[in-house]
Scaffold this motif. Structure first.
Motif, mmCIF file in Angstrom:
data_model
loop_
_atom_site.group_PDB
_atom_site.id
_atom_site.type_symbol
_atom_site.label_atom_id
_atom_site.label_comp_id
_atom_site.label_asym_id
_atom_site.label_seq_id
_atom_site.Cartn_x
_atom_site.Cartn_y
_atom_site.Cartn_z
ATOM 1 N N LEU A 7 0.803 -1.222 0.000
ATOM 2 C CA LEU A 7 0.000 0.000 0.000
ATOM 3 C C LEU A 7 0.837 1.273 0.000
ATOM 4 O O LEU A 7 1.642 1.503 0.900
ATOM 5 C CB LEU A 7 -0.937 0.009 1.213
ATOM 6 N N ASP A 8 0.627 2.092 -1.030
ATOM 7 C CA ASP A 8 1.162 3.452 -1.075
ATOM 8 C C ASP A 8 0.046 4.377 -0.587
ATOM 9 O O ASP A 8 -0.833 4.785 -1.358
ATOM 10 C CB ASP A 8 1.576 3.836 -2.502
ATOM 11 N N SER A 9 0.053 4.676 0.697
ATOM 12 C CA SER A 9 -0.993 5.518 1.283
ATOM 13 C C SER A 9 -0.857 6.938 0.735
ATOM 14 O O SER A 9 0.222 7.531 0.812
ATOM 15 C CB SER A 9 -0.862 5.523 2.806
ATOM 16 N N THR A 10 -1.935 7.469 0.201
ATOM 17 C CA THR A 10 -1.839 8.634 -0.675
ATOM 18 C C THR A 10 -2.708 9.795 -0.211
ATOM 19 O O THR A 10 -3.900 9.627 0.086
ATOM 20 C CB THR A 10 -2.256 8.229 -2.106
ATOM 21 N N TYR A 11 -2.097 10.990 -0.169
ATOM 22 C CA TYR A 11 -2.852 12.237 0.008
ATOM 23 C C TYR A 11 -2.212 13.305 -0.870
ATOM 24 O O TYR A 11 -1.079 13.743 -0.604
ATOM 25 C CB TYR A 11 -2.868 12.699 1.466
ATOM 26 N N ASP A 40 2.435 0.882 9.456
ATOM 27 C CA ASP A 40 3.555 0.263 8.741
ATOM 28 C C ASP A 40 3.226 -0.005 7.271
ATOM 29 O O ASP A 40 3.466 -1.096 6.741
ATOM 30 C CB ASP A 40 3.966 -1.045 9.436
ATOM 31 N N PHE A 41 2.658 1.017 6.612
ATOM 32 C CA PHE A 41 2.414 0.898 5.182
ATOM 33 C C PHE A 41 3.731 0.933 4.424
ATOM 34 O O PHE A 41 4.755 1.378 4.952
ATOM 35 C CB PHE A 41 1.492 2.016 4.691
ATOM 36 N N LYS A 42 3.701 0.478 3.181
ATOM 37 C CA LYS A 42 4.914 0.483 2.374
ATOM 38 C C LYS A 42 5.447 1.895 2.197
ATOM 39 O O LYS A 42 6.653 2.141 2.332
ATOM 40 C CB LYS A 42 4.623 -0.141 1.002
ATOM 41 N N LEU A 43 4.523 2.842 1.905
ATOM 42 C CA LEU A 43 4.968 4.177 1.490
ATOM 43 C C LEU A 43 3.889 5.209 1.777
ATOM 44 O O LEU A 43 2.698 4.895 1.776
ATOM 45 C CB LEU A 43 5.283 4.140 -0.015
ATOM 46 N N ILE A 44 4.307 6.434 2.007
ATOM 47 C CA ILE A 44 3.398 7.580 2.067
ATOM 48 C C ILE A 44 3.637 8.416 0.813
ATOM 49 O O ILE A 44 4.776 8.808 0.526
ATOM 50 C CB ILE A 44 3.582 8.416 3.355
ATOM 51 N N MET A 45 2.568 8.655 0.057
ATOM 52 C CA MET A 45 2.654 9.398 -1.204
ATOM 53 C C MET A 45 2.046 10.779 -0.996
ATOM 54 O O MET A 45 0.842 10.897 -0.740
ATOM 55 C CB MET A 45 1.904 8.632 -2.301
ATOM 56 N N ILE A 46 2.901 11.812 -1.100
ATOM 57 C CA ILE A 46 2.454 13.171 -0.845
ATOM 58 C C ILE A 46 3.021 14.117 -1.917
ATOM 59 O O ILE A 46 3.813 13.712 -2.756
ATOM 60 C CB ILE A 46 2.856 13.641 0.579
ATOM 61 N N ARG A 47 2.586 15.365 -1.870
ATOM 62 C CA ARG A 47 3.057 16.370 -2.823
ATOM 63 C C ARG A 47 4.537 16.682 -2.578
ATOM 64 O O ARG A 47 5.049 16.522 -1.462
ATOM 65 C CB ARG A 47 2.231 17.652 -2.671
ATOM 66 N N PRO A 48 5.241 17.192 -3.594
ATOM 67 C CA PRO A 48 6.679 17.456 -3.445
ATOM 68 C C PRO A 48 7.034 18.393 -2.287
ATOM 69 O O PRO A 48 8.058 18.193 -1.632
ATOM 70 C CB PRO A 48 7.060 18.084 -4.793
ATOM 71 N N LYS A 64 10.333 2.465 8.921
ATOM 72 C CA LYS A 64 10.807 1.993 7.621
ATOM 73 C C LYS A 64 9.898 2.448 6.472
ATOM 74 O O LYS A 64 10.117 2.065 5.320
ATOM 75 C CB LYS A 64 10.920 0.469 7.619
ATOM 76 N N VAL A 65 8.869 3.216 6.779
ATOM 77 C CA VAL A 65 7.981 3.726 5.729
ATOM 78 C C VAL A 65 8.796 4.564 4.743
ATOM 79 O O VAL A 65 9.625 5.389 5.149
ATOM 80 C CB VAL A 65 6.851 4.588 6.329
ATOM 81 N N THR A 66 8.592 4.307 3.470
ATOM 82 C CA THR A 66 9.290 5.086 2.447
ATOM 83 C C THR A 66 8.411 6.248 1.977
ATOM 84 O O THR A 66 7.217 6.301 2.272
ATOM 85 C CB THR A 66 9.714 4.206 1.262
ATOM 86 N N ILE A 67 9.029 7.177 1.238
ATOM 87 C CA ILE A 67 8.345 8.414 0.839
ATOM 88 C C ILE A 67 8.296 8.495 -0.681
ATOM 89 O O ILE A 67 9.317 8.350 -1.359
ATOM 90 C CB ILE A 67 9.086 9.649 1.379
ATOM 91 N N GLY A 68 7.112 8.739 -1.192
ATOM 92 C CA GLY A 68 6.952 8.950 -2.625
ATOM 93 C C GLY A 68 6.340 10.301 -2.902
ATOM 94 O O GLY A 68 5.637 10.863 -2.061
ATOM 95 N N THR A 69 6.616 10.825 -4.090
ATOM 96 C CA THR A 69 5.969 12.060 -4.499
ATOM 97 C C THR A 69 5.661 12.007 -5.985
ATOM 98 O O THR A 69 6.166 11.152 -6.711
ATOM 99 C CB THR A 69 6.827 13.293 -4.168
ATOM 100 N N VAL A 70 4.788 12.931 -6.406
ATOM 101 C CA VAL A 70 4.365 12.997 -7.803
ATOM 102 C C VAL A 70 5.127 14.113 -8.508
ATOM 103 O O VAL A 70 5.380 15.169 -7.939
ATOM 104 C CB VAL A 70 2.848 13.225 -7.904
#
Length: 247
Positions: A7-11, A40-48, A64-70
């Protein structure tokens, strides 16, 4: 199977889109980051512009949660230089995953070389810094033939320019979740579109984003073969609750 690790938890809403003040929206972002840490989701997806905040909170929690952005979100119509500049800043800020919006409108106009160069340069930048790279193709804006073509194009660029050991670091991703469709028409991942992506992007991974809101839907996507799920309903999916999320 630990579904949380898919899961890439996304906001991704701006304050204006959420009808909140900047401070209120930041508090929502903090809550989402903390939830990703707690569950303990795989990743948090947020704005830059929120990557630094996420990095600080995750490091403080020793998580250990990783960080993603768009990148070039949500339309993907920026220049290659603009895409790369935004990605470079996110890398400097400590991001782990770069989810680029491909210029799907240019693709539909037949500007294939432009798209190939975006995929080549954006992927090269991410992999050079040991990041995961995902290419959002916006399936709701494409017909089935175009989904097949674009998934295969991304695959072919990666295979032609990168080593086999790097293939698992590049994804084809279904959707931004922000594309406006006619009433009732899905704007995110569906079983039919994901099947097309999986068939034509292999050996690259697929991320199903948008429209996955229940545990059962998430399991179905994983059983199809997706490696990540982008959703604002990560907590509900992981706990079996009902979500009213629209992404």
């Amino acid at each position: 199977m630990n579904i949380k690790h898919y899961l890439d938890s996304t906001y991704l809403k701006t304050a204006a889109q959420a009808n909140l003040s900047e401070q209120e929206n930041t508090e929502v972002v903090k809550k989402c980051i903390q939830e990703a840490i707690d569950y303990d989701f795989k990743l948090i997806m947020i704005r830059p512009d929120q990557v630094v905040l996420a990095k600080k909170m995750i490091e403080a929690a020793n998580s250990k949660v990783t960080i993603g952005t768009v990148i070039d979100f949500p339309f993907g119509n920026g220049t290659l230089e603009e895409k790369l500049a935004e990605a470079k800043q996110a890398i400097e800020n400590g991001v782990d995953d770069l989810d680029y919006v491909l210029d799907y409108v240019a693709f539909k106009r037949g500007e294939i070389e432009t798209i190939k160069e975006q995929v080549l340069q954006g992927t090269k930048l991410g992999l050079a810094h040991h990041k995961i790279v995902k290419w959002i193709i916006e399936v709701a804006a494409l017909d089935n033939h175009q989904i097949v073509q674009l998934s295969a194009l991304i695959k072919n660029v990666v295979i032609a320019n990168f080593s086999e050991k790097e293939y698992d670091k590049v994804f084809v991703k279904s959707s931004t979740g922000f594309y406006k469709t006619p009433e009732g028409v899905p704007n995110g991942a569906t079983v039919s579109t994901v099947k097309l992506m999986l068939e034509n992007s292999c050996p690259l991974a697929v991320k199903a984003a948008g429209g996955v809101r229940t545990y059962e839907e998430a399991v179905e996507m994983i059983q199809l073969g997706v490696k990540r799920i982008g959703t604002s309903a990560a907590k509900a999916i992981s706990t079996g609750e009902i979500s009213n999320s629209n992404y």
